[in-house]
Design an enzyme around this catalytic site. Sequence first.
Site, PDB file in Angstrom:
ATOM      1  N   CYS A   1      37.906  44.854  29.594  1.00 13.56           N
ATOM      2  CA  CYS A   1      38.317  44.156  30.825  1.00 13.56           C
ATOM      3  C   CYS A   1      37.715  44.786  32.083  1.00 13.56           C
ATOM      4  CB  CYS A   1      39.835  44.077  30.914  1.00 13.56           C
ATOM      5  SG  CYS A   1      40.665  45.686  31.062  1.00 13.56           S
TER       6      CYS A   1
ATOM      7  N   HIS B   1      45.276  46.175  32.382  1.00 11.80           N
ATOM      8  CA  HIS B   1      44.362  45.032  32.234  1.00 11.80           C
ATOM      9  C   HIS B   1      44.019  44.480  33.610  1.00 11.80           C
ATOM     10  CE1 HIS B   1      42.323  41.941  29.937  1.00 11.80           C
ATOM     11  NE2 HIS B   1      42.919  40.990  30.657  1.00 11.80           N
TER      12      HIS B   1
ATOM     13  N   HIS C   1      38.507  36.940  32.681  1.00 15.79           N
ATOM     14  CA  HIS C   1      38.687  38.320  32.209  1.00 15.79           C
ATOM     15  C   HIS C   1      38.160  38.431  30.787  1.00 15.79           C
ATOM     16  CE1 HIS C   1      42.494  37.443  29.745  1.00 15.79           C
ATOM     17  NE2 HIS C   1      42.091  36.278  30.229  1.00 15.79           N
TER      18      HIS C   1
END
Length: 396
Positions: free
Chosen positions: A298, A350, A366
């Site tokens: 990510c 994240h 993402h």
Amino acid sequence: MKFFKLFILFFLFFSVPTFAQKVIKHKVKSGESIYSIAKKYDVTQSEIYGLNPKLKGAVLGLNAEVKIPNKKFKEQEKPTKKEVADKKANADKNDNLKNTEVSAQIQGNSKATHAVKAKETLYSISKKYGVTMETLCELNPELKTSNLKTGMKLQLPNMEEATVPEKVLKEENKVVETINVASAEPMVSNVDIVHKVLPKETLYGISRQTGVSIEEITRLNPSVANGLKIDQFLIIKKGTGETIENKAEVVEVQKEVELAKPLSAENLSKAELLIAKASEHIGTRYRRGGTSPGGFDCSGFMLFTFKNLDMSLPRTSHEMGNYGQRVERSQAQKGDLIFFATFGKGRISHVGMVTEVLDDEIKFIHSSTSQGVMISSTKEDYYARSFVKINRVLKD
């Protein structure tokens, strides 16, 4: 038998190109004359002399080359000006019919498709048809697990079903007139909602994108009669012009304007570029520690994406959470970083980049551990539960 086949092949080999030629070249054999050659090819001696003026009165030599007019040759007639004009008119008519059919498909008469061309991206296709990348991904689930490929056929939405990608009241499209807080006189709040024209945008596309009719946009912006210009700002909705009665109310309005301050036109363009570049990698697999198109994690995906602007972000999602300026969820804009605590306990684990902001929903691109690079929404339970905050990294 073999000799007969060879003869047939020999005859075809020499006869086919002969018919396609205007002049036949003949080599004189022993005992031949202009008269006998003329008889052989069913032409007159005068026609032969016309092509071979030097042979007239001369001795015909053995193996000499004689040009013979080919009576079987038909010269293609040049089209008249009228025929050329008619052909062009028919071609234009066919193009118009084709465009009408495509328009009819998009308007809901039938499902339309788009064949992906070389160098096209999901972003450029979404702009071409005035739909969001998310809508395309929903209609074409294979995009969530594989890259866009040349020749791939994408389903397009009917006009009735297409979602409006930009909301008219989105904060990034606000231009706010400065308010003089020091004045105690009644004042007018004049907030115009505008749209910045991007490359290849049309009035039709802008109308669909903003939900405002072409007629209304034209009324508010008479200059569009001369065509749209890139980076031109179009008024989509005029300010309310409501009167503010006292100084206390003026201060409150000023505070709201500061919170809603949009990105500059330059940074909006940068955000669009980042989204376009990031969308080229939709379907790329997840790879722990990956920072290249061979596979991304990510934060590696964000690191790679922002390098398009020569921006260096911290390496991990947790470190990125301390980078830039935190903004309220209601103030989110394209290009902002959005953070989640996917392992619980509130610790950032994240990160993604905002691609679209709706009334009560934020969409972001993402690299997920399950499906690689994709576009997701804060309305999905998993991300709704783990949302932490949003940071603005595109700053003046």
